[in-house]
Design a protein around this motif. Structure first.
Motif, short mmCIF file in Angstrom:
data_model
loop_
_atom_site.label_atom_id
_atom_site.label_comp_id
_atom_site.label_asym_id
_atom_site.label_seq_id
_atom_site.Cartn_x
_atom_site.Cartn_y
_atom_site.Cartn_z
N LYS A 104 2.57 10.44 -22.77
CA LYS A 104 3.48 11.58 -22.78
C LYS A 104 4.13 11.78 -24.15
O LYS A 104 5.34 11.86 -24.28
CB LYS A 104 4.56 11.42 -21.71
N GLN A 105 3.31 11.85 -25.17
CA GLN A 105 3.73 12.10 -26.56
C GLN A 105 4.62 11.00 -27.13
O GLN A 105 5.36 11.22 -28.07
CB GLN A 105 4.41 13.46 -26.69
N THR A 106 4.51 9.78 -26.57
CA THR A 106 5.27 8.64 -27.08
C THR A 106 4.28 7.53 -27.41
O THR A 106 3.52 7.10 -26.55
CB THR A 106 6.29 8.15 -26.03
N LEU A 107 4.29 7.07 -28.66
CA LEU A 107 3.43 5.97 -29.07
C LEU A 107 4.17 4.67 -28.77
O LEU A 107 5.27 4.43 -29.26
CB LEU A 107 3.11 6.05 -30.56
N GLN A 108 3.55 3.85 -27.90
CA GLN A 108 4.17 2.59 -27.49
C GLN A 108 3.39 1.42 -28.06
O GLN A 108 2.17 1.49 -28.21
CB GLN A 108 4.18 2.48 -25.97
N ARG A 109 4.11 0.34 -28.35
CA ARG A 109 3.52 -0.90 -28.88
C ARG A 109 3.80 -2.02 -27.89
O ARG A 109 4.95 -2.30 -27.59
CB ARG A 109 4.15 -1.22 -30.24
N TRP A 110 2.71 -2.63 -27.38
CA TRP A 110 2.83 -3.74 -26.43
C TRP A 110 2.34 -5.00 -27.12
O TRP A 110 1.31 -4.99 -27.79
CB TRP A 110 1.99 -3.49 -25.19
N VAL A 111 3.06 -6.11 -26.92
CA VAL A 111 2.74 -7.36 -27.60
C VAL A 111 2.64 -8.51 -26.59
O VAL A 111 3.51 -8.65 -25.74
CB VAL A 111 3.81 -7.71 -28.66
N TRP A 112 1.57 -9.31 -26.74
CA TRP A 112 1.41 -10.55 -25.97
C TRP A 112 1.52 -11.71 -26.95
O TRP A 112 0.81 -11.75 -27.96
CB TRP A 112 0.04 -10.61 -25.30
N ILE A 113 2.38 -12.66 -26.66
CA ILE A 113 2.53 -13.86 -27.49
C ILE A 113 2.31 -15.06 -26.58
O ILE A 113 3.07 -15.24 -25.63
CB ILE A 113 3.94 -13.93 -28.12
N PRO A 114 1.33 -15.89 -26.82
CA PRO A 114 0.24 -15.81 -27.79
C PRO A 114 -0.84 -14.84 -27.32
O PRO A 114 -0.79 -14.34 -26.21
CB PRO A 114 -0.29 -17.25 -27.83
N ALA A 115 -1.84 -14.65 -28.17
CA ALA A 115 -2.89 -13.66 -27.89
C ALA A 115 -3.72 -14.03 -26.67
O ALA A 115 -4.23 -13.15 -25.98
CB ALA A 115 -3.79 -13.51 -29.10
#
Length: 182
Positions: A104-115
């Motif tokens: 919906k026109q929002t760039l989101q960043r998702w992070v997993w620690i560790p990979a």
């Protein structure tokens, strides 16, 4: 006396209008400056992640792994493994998994620690940029041809071409060179 009051009132109205115009211009410029700052911060995070990407698979669940630098699958724009230092004083690094989504026109960043964490839910979710109307990533391969990456057996590309568009500022195009070392 009436002439003096008339002149004084005209000068007062002109001064008020000038002050009002100055204050509204200052507010407008402050708002635009804040929007530019948010855009630049978001793009810097994206560029840093891409520059620190490494060609390494990561675990999605207990039985399945995925090649890094995959793009345009479902709602995922980019899925990468990034090598980050644990602290600024330490040479030890930690691979993390980063996904970019456009929702919906929002760039989101998702992070997993560790990979390699086989967890469907990321450890961190953040909104990187708002009012994105377009976000597209094209791989620039070693032969200097551009194509969307679909096959996970392809070689590590030389660079990524990131094209995006925002409502207040228009279209941008960035070429980001990738790290060669595994």
């Amino acid at each position: 006396l009436i002439i003096a009051l008339t002149i004084f009132s005209i000068i007062s109205v002109m001064a008020y209008q000038s002050l009002h115009h100055f204050l509204s211009s200052e507010q407008y410029l402050s708002e635009k400056s804040k929007q530019w700052q948010q855009l630049l911060q978001g793009v810097l995070v994206l560029e840093r992640d891409i520059e620190q990407a490494i060609p390494r698979e990561f675990r999605i669940n207990q039985n399945e792994t995925r090649q890094t630098l995959t793009s345009n699958q479902d709602e995922v724009i980019l899925d990468i493994t990034v090598l980050r230092s644990r602290s600024i004083f330490n040479e030890e690094t930690l691979p993390i998994r980063v996904q970019y989504h456009l929702d919906k026109q929002t760039l989101q960043r998702w992070v997993w620690i560790p990979a390699d964490q086989a967890n469907p839910e990321p450890n961190q979710k953040s909104i990187l940029l708002k009012n994105m109307t377009k976000f597209d990533i094209t791989h620039i391969e070693k032969e200097a041809t551009t194509e969307k990456r679909k096959d996970k057996q392809q070689d590590w590309p030389k660079a990524l071409n990131v094209a995006y568009s925002t409502k207040p500022f228009g279209e941008f195009n960035r070429v980001i060179i990738l790290n060669d070392k595994p």
